[in-house]
Design a protein around this motif. Structure first.
Motif, PDB file in Angstrom:
ATOM      1  N   LYS A   1      30.884  -8.339  48.844  1.00  0.00           N
ATOM      2  CA  LYS A   1      29.550  -8.049  48.317  1.00  0.00           C
ATOM      3  C   LYS A   1      28.473  -8.184  49.394  1.00  0.00           C
ATOM      4  N   VAL A   2      27.651  -7.158  49.490  1.00  0.00           N
ATOM      5  CA  VAL A   2      26.541  -7.206  50.450  1.00  0.00           C
ATOM      6  C   VAL A   2      25.279  -6.784  49.724  1.00  0.00           C
ATOM      7  N   ILE A   3      24.396  -7.726  49.534  1.00  0.00           N
ATOM      8  CA  ILE A   3      23.069  -7.378  49.011  1.00  0.00           C
ATOM      9  C   ILE A   3      22.062  -8.053  49.906  1.00  0.00           C
ATOM     10  N   GLU A   4      21.076  -7.285  50.332  1.00  0.00           N
ATOM     11  CA  GLU A   4      20.043  -7.893  51.173  1.00  0.00           C
ATOM     12  C   GLU A   4      19.041  -8.624  50.310  1.00  0.00           C
TER      13      GLU A   4
END
Lengths: 95, 478
Positions: A92-95
């Protein structure tokens, strides 16, 4: 321009490359060598010469706007570490 | 303190090509995830991008439409950043020598007309899409959109209110569709806006610190996000704080903007010319050919409507807001030369109101321009009154392409201009309304209008109003 160890670490971080202290030191030496070459080139008088954006003095070829590719998802996804419902799965990559 | 708002917009218009900008994969919307992502798009080793000629042509079309400079050579560069929906680890974009540089468009807010300058418009590839919710803690990546051609259109910070920003965005939205380079579908993300917003004390020349707001996929959100952001910045400044330069995300559900990333961890994109792509040379003959094929542009049409048709600027602006609308108008005028004002009034009045009510675009109007022109012809030749025409319009809207004449005959709506019949109605009304007759004779002009109304009512709207007027006048002065 001189490169610092911090520059090396920063570039590695931006490129998401894990780098050990030893590797960083070695890369500093190698990259600094390349920078020395650049310094030598900078000494050449290039005034009045238009910078090139490519090493070859050629012109970009253009293709016609035609769909030529077919669906190869199954083939491509056969080497993906994790897939689901046709999607590639990644941490998971959320800024 | 009085504050002035300063806004610049970056608009991403997805190009209406069939294939991607650097590969032969389809760009059709809504396909199965990853079914339209080829080896180039997913960045398998050893692939090479090859530039789509149509993407260049579309960019040139845009540049010509805004009176910009077309750069040749134009150069592609790598914009490096890490994100899983960007398989190569860089986006192919343009930094130096963008294909389009400069240019301007005119916008209108209220009665004010204003020129907005453009900085540049450059070509680049879109990224894929990430889905964070449905994959039990993982992120799902769909690369169908990766490699789709975009034109990023960057304005100068020339806008001073959210209304101006929206007007500018609408002008561009109309223009890209007008010249056929983008379908403008905002729901599907074909036309996306980012706004750079700052405030400064009124009268000050220096720009304030700006924030970039992303994720503005409707004109309403664009307006609300800017208004929110301006109020937020003024609040901070008036309470003695300072603005941090950052990227903010607009949350439509909560109607607010919030920090997405601040400048400290802002991307260092490390742009450099893409060695996979050579400089693009655009021969002047190619530009000339594209110019020749350009449709008449909205601004030229607008001026022609004002000069040749005698329309007001406001009307001309509305009619040239979309190509379909202008086409509709021109088709009507070709049937009814000399009646352009009447045509314009009906399009902006009855037709627009009805389309709005039913949520239709002009292209889907059940009444064709020829049909409507046929109806207006019957007003101008005195067959029906303007009021009856509105009834015929209603019937026409419901009908399946019936002509005005068919409806007028079927409903027996022909205007009655027969003197004897009108005289009879007038006499009946006069006899039934002695008080109003007396009022009129006593000098109350209003009583006259009321009598006209009564005669029209008695005739079920079919009496020729001009004739009713003259017969009434004659009778009342007898």
């Amino acid at each position: 321009m001189t490169l610092s160890l911090n520059d090396i670490k920063r570039v590695a971080k931006l490129a998401r490359i894990e780098i050990s202290e030893t590797d960083a030191q070695q890369n500093l030496v190698r990259l600094s060598g390349i920078f020395d070459l650049i310094e030598q080139m900078r000494a050449v008088d290039t005034q009045g010469i238009k910078p090139m954006s490519h090493s070859q003095d050629m012109v970009q070829r253009l293709r016609e706007d035609i769909v030529t590719e077919s669906d190869q998802r199954t083939l491509f996804q056969s080497v993906a570490p994790q897939i689901e419902d046709g999607y590639y799965l990644v941490p998971k990559v959320i800024e | 303190m009085q504050w002035e708002t300063v806004i610049g917009l970056e608009i991403h218009a997805q190009l209406s090509t069939r294939s991607k900008i650097f590969s032969g994969a389809s760009v059709a919307y809504g396909a199965e995830p990853n079914s339209q992502a080829c080896a180039v798009d997913i960045a398998l080793p050893g692939v090479l991008p090859v530039l789509n000629r149509q993407a260049i042509e579309y960019a040139i079309r845009f540049g010509l439409a805004i009176d910009a400079t077309i750069n040749s050579p134009s150069v592609f560069a790598r914009k490096n950043y890490f994100y899983p929906d960007l398989p190569k680890g860089y986006q192919i974009s343009q930094l130096e020598h963008p294909i389009v540089e400069g240019g301007h468009v005119a916008i209108q807010t209220g009665d004010q007309e204003k020129t907005i300058r453009l900085t540049r418009a450059h070509l680049e590839e879109d990224a894929g899409k990430s889905t964070h919710e449905e994959f039990h803690g993982m992120t799902g990546i769909d690369l169908n959109r990766a490699g789709t051609g975009l034109l990023e259109i960057v304005s100068e910070p020339d806008m001073r209110s959210s209304a101006e920003a929206v007007a500018y965005a609408k002008v561009l939205h109309s223009l890209v569709r007008w010249i056929g380079i983008c379908d403008g579908n905002m729901q599907e993300g074909s036309f996306r806006c980012d706004a750079n917003v700052s405030v400064r004390p009124a009268g000050s020349e220096a720009l304030g610190t700006r924030c970039e707001i992303k994720n503005l996929n409707s004109f309403r959100f664009l307006e609300r996000a800017i208004d929110y952001e301006v109020a937020r910045q003024i609040d901070i400044l008036e309470s003695g704080g300072s603005i941090t330069q950052e990227t903010r995300l607009y949350d439509a559900d909560r109607d607010e903007t919030r920090t997405m990333r601040s400048k400290e961890d802002a991307h260092d994109y490390r742009y450099f010319p893409d060695p996979d792509l050579l400089p693009v040379i655009i021969p002047q003959e190619w530009i000339d050919q594209i110019r020749e094929k350009l449709p008449e542009l909205p601004k030229d049409k607008r001026n022609r409507y004002i000069q040749d048709f005698g329309l007001q600027t406001y009307d001309a602006n509305i009619l040239t807001a979309a190509r379909e609308l202008a086409d509709y108008f021109e088709q009507m005028v070709s049937v009814l030369p000399g009646q352009s004002k009447l045509c314009a009034n009906w399009i902006m009045g009855e037709v627009s109101a009805r389309l709005n009510k039913e949520g239709l675009e002009i292209a889907r109007s059940p009444i064709s321009p020829e049909q409507l022109a046929g109806l207006l012809l019957r007003i101008t030749d005195g067959t029906i009154s303007g009021k009856i025409a509105k009834d015929v319009f209603d019937s026409m809207w419901q009908s399946n392409g019936d002509s005005a004449d068919t409806i007028i005959d079927a409903k027996n709506l022909r205007q009655i201009s027969d003197d004897s019949e009108i005289e009879k109605w007038v006499d009946d009304v006069l006899a039934a309304n002695p008080q109003q007759v007396a009022d009129y004779r006593a000098g109350k002009e209003k009583a006259f209008n009321s009598l006209v109304g009564q005669v029209m009512k008695t005739s079920k709207g079919k009496a020729n109003p001009a004739q009713v007027n003259s017969v009434l006048k004659k009778r009342l002065t007898e």
